[in-house]
Design a protein around this motif. Structure first.
Motif, PDB file in Angstrom:
ATOM      1  N   TYR A   9       0.805  -1.214   0.000  1.00 10.72           N
ATOM      2  CA  TYR A   9       0.000   0.000   0.000  1.00 10.72           C
ATOM      3  C   TYR A   9       0.842   1.271   0.000  1.00 10.72           C
ATOM      4  O   TYR A   9       0.382   2.340  -0.349  1.00 10.72           O
ATOM      5  CB  TYR A   9      -0.942   0.007   1.208  1.00 10.72           C
ATOM      6  CG  TYR A   9      -0.237   0.082   2.523  1.00 10.72           C
ATOM      7  CD1 TYR A   9       0.027   1.309   3.115  1.00 10.72           C
ATOM      8  CD2 TYR A   9       0.188  -1.074   3.181  1.00 10.72           C
ATOM      9  CE1 TYR A   9       0.707   1.387   4.311  1.00 10.72           C
ATOM     10  CE2 TYR A   9       0.860  -1.007   4.367  1.00 10.72           C
ATOM     11  CZ  TYR A   9       1.114   0.224   4.930  1.00 10.72           C
ATOM     12  OH  TYR A   9       1.802   0.299   6.109  1.00 10.72           O
ATOM     13  N   HIS A  10       2.099   1.157   0.400  1.00 13.30           N
ATOM     14  CA  HIS A  10       2.939   2.351   0.498  1.00 13.30           C
ATOM     15  C   HIS A  10       3.594   2.687  -0.844  1.00 13.30           C
ATOM     16  O   HIS A  10       4.190   3.739  -1.001  1.00 13.30           O
ATOM     17  CB  HIS A  10       4.017   2.147   1.554  1.00 13.30           C
ATOM     18  CG  HIS A  10       4.929   0.998   1.244  1.00 13.30           C
ATOM     19  ND1 HIS A  10       4.497  -0.306   1.315  1.00 13.30           N
ATOM     20  CD2 HIS A  10       6.213   0.956   0.837  1.00 13.30           C
ATOM     21  CE1 HIS A  10       5.513  -1.102   0.981  1.00 13.30           C
ATOM     22  NE2 HIS A  10       6.552  -0.363   0.690  1.00 13.30           N
ATOM     23  N   ILE A  11       3.532   1.790  -1.797  1.00  8.40           N
ATOM     24  CA  ILE A  11       4.225   2.006  -3.063  1.00  8.40           C
ATOM     25  C   ILE A  11       3.324   2.790  -4.027  1.00  8.40           C
ATOM     26  O   ILE A  11       2.153   2.459  -4.201  1.00  8.40           O
ATOM     27  CB  ILE A  11       4.658   0.655  -3.671  1.00  8.40           C
ATOM     28  CG1 ILE A  11       5.698   0.021  -2.752  1.00  8.40           C
ATOM     29  CG2 ILE A  11       5.218   0.832  -5.074  1.00  8.40           C
ATOM     30  CD1 ILE A  11       6.110  -1.366  -3.159  1.00  8.40           C
ATOM     31  N   LEU A  12       3.918   3.805  -4.620  1.00  3.39           N
ATOM     32  CA  LEU A  12       3.149   4.734  -5.448  1.00  3.39           C
ATOM     33  C   LEU A  12       2.364   4.034  -6.557  1.00  3.39           C
ATOM     34  O   LEU A  12       1.168   4.270  -6.732  1.00  3.39           O
ATOM     35  CB  LEU A  12       4.121   5.759  -6.046  1.00  3.39           C
ATOM     36  CG  LEU A  12       3.540   6.809  -6.965  1.00  3.39           C
ATOM     37  CD1 LEU A  12       2.460   7.614  -6.270  1.00  3.39           C
ATOM     38  CD2 LEU A  12       4.646   7.726  -7.464  1.00  3.39           C
ATOM     39  N   LEU A  13       3.020   3.159  -7.277  1.00  2.00           N
ATOM     40  CA  LEU A  13       2.353   2.489  -8.390  1.00  2.00           C
ATOM     41  C   LEU A  13       1.198   1.610  -7.899  1.00  2.00           C
ATOM     42  O   LEU A  13       0.141   1.551  -8.526  1.00  2.00           O
ATOM     43  CB  LEU A  13       3.371   1.647  -9.183  1.00  2.00           C
ATOM     44  CG  LEU A  13       2.855   0.923 -10.420  1.00  2.00           C
ATOM     45  CD1 LEU A  13       2.138   1.872 -11.370  1.00  2.00           C
ATOM     46  CD2 LEU A  13       3.998   0.229 -11.158  1.00  2.00           C
TER      47      LEU A  13
END
Lengths: 104, 271
Positions: A9-13
């Motif tokens: 959930y923390h990854i931009l993509l």
């Protein structure tokens, strides 16, 4: 997909794929820094690391990205001298300057 | 900095101020020195002709003077001049946003002027004061059209509703998609990049993106924005399309990727 939610959930993509909002910068902060970012984009200095949080927010927030695109569009037209200045400009009403203590 | 560049800064600053009708500079020599310093700071990063860098530097330094004058002694002549210049700038922007409707422009430039005055404390970067004020007038014009639309809908009017001048369709569509489917404290503590930790992992995700997206432009947009963390304008310049069209391609590409099992699996493996 469940793992994407749980671990990524923390990854931009991943956030973009899942239509999740930005969890690091709010719209008010984004819009406070947006004018400087737009100027930096036009001047070609926006790749600096200081704008990373803003760039991330603009990829995830439809409201801020709409405002950003309108501002960038106008800034680029201005830069290219394509916004024609008016032949006549009405006089502003500056009576508010005479009042005291109007600032928030 | 060579004498030649110094002279160019002086001339460029004078020209920019004259073209825009900006008159608040009191000490021309000191201002030229500020423009020189700003130009020098920008030169290592800016990929623009020197003339444009000097113009950018002039606008930035003038923003500081403009902002200080607006916040200056209440009711002073200098403050009045600062707001008159600001009104001219906002009126020009409002005219454009309103499709050159002078009445809408006049009403909203005035509203924006008062709004600017009320919220001067919120300016984060005085060098971009003009852009900040422009953001306010854009929002004013949009809000005015929204109110007009609401009123018309409530009254059940059949009259055509005027609309905010969005980014024009021509700008949006410049460039072809070959797909067939039609801040200071926050920044200081900002975590490290979200990029894949190894070249191999990144290459795996990138390969999946390339396989799932047939459009080369969509591939370049997703890889540029999300894996390389480049700015929208950088990606737009690379592809010779507009920033607006970058967003269109991004939306189409994300829609495709959401339906691509191979990509979702690659993403899960990466994490």
């Amino acid at each position: 997909m469940a793992n994407l939610y749980r671990r990524g959930y923390h990854i931009l993509l991943v956030r973009a794929i899942l239509n999740l909002p930005d969890d690091r910068l709010d719209c008010i902060t984004c819009q406070a820094w947006l004018p400087g970012y737009v100027d930096a984009e036009v001047a070609g200095t926006a790749a600096l690391d200081r704008y990373r949080p803003l760039r991330r927010h603009l990829l995830l927030c439809p409201v801020c990205s709409e405002l950003y695109l309108n501002m960038l569009h106008m800034a680029m037209l201005e830069d290219q001298g394509k916004i024609s200045p008016p032949t006549a400009c009405p006089d502003p009403d500056l009576s508010f300057l005479a009042s005291e203590g109007f600032h928030e | 900095m060579s004498e030649e560049i110094r002279a160019q800064c002086e001339q460029g600053a004078r020209r920019t101020l004259a073209q825009r009708g900006w008159t608040l500079v009191q000490d021309e020599r000191a201002f030229a020195a500020e423009v020189e310093a700003e130009t020098q700071a920008r030169l290592p990063y800016a990929r623009r002709p020197l003339e444009k860098v000097i113009e950018d530097a002039t606008i930035n330094r003038y923003g500081h003077i403009w902002y200080a004058a607006c916040r200056g002694e209440q009711g002073s002549e200098r403050q009045r001049v600062a707001f008159i210049e600001l009104h001219r700038y906002l009126y020009t922007a409002a005219l454009y946003c309103a499709g050159y409707d002078p009445q809408i422009a006049e009403e909203n430039a005035q509203a924006a002027l008062i709004n600017v005055w009320q919220h001067l404390e919120q300016v984060r970067d005085p060098g971009s004061f003009a852009r900040w004020a422009q953001m306010i007038v854009i929002n004013e014009v949009k809000a005015a059209y929204r109110r007009e639309k609401d009123r018309a809908q409530t009254a059940g009017d059949d009259i055509p509703i005027r609309r905010f001048r969005e980014v024009p369709v021509s700008a949006l569509m410049r460039g072809d998609d070959d797909d067939d489917d039609p801040l200071a404290s926050a920044q200081a503590s900002y975590p490290p990049p979200d990029l894949p930790t190894t070249d191999e992992a990144r290459a795996h995700v990138e390969a999946a993106i390339r396989r799932c997206l047939r459009s080369r432009q969509q591939q370049a947009v997703i890889i540029g924005l999300f894996l390389e963390e480049r700015s929208v304008k950088q990606v737009a310049d690379q592809l010779a399309i507009t920033p607006q069209f970058v967003y269109v391609l991004k939306a189409r590409a994300l829609k495709r990727l959401r339906a691509c099992v191979e990509f979702l699996e690659a993403l899960e493996e990466w994490m």
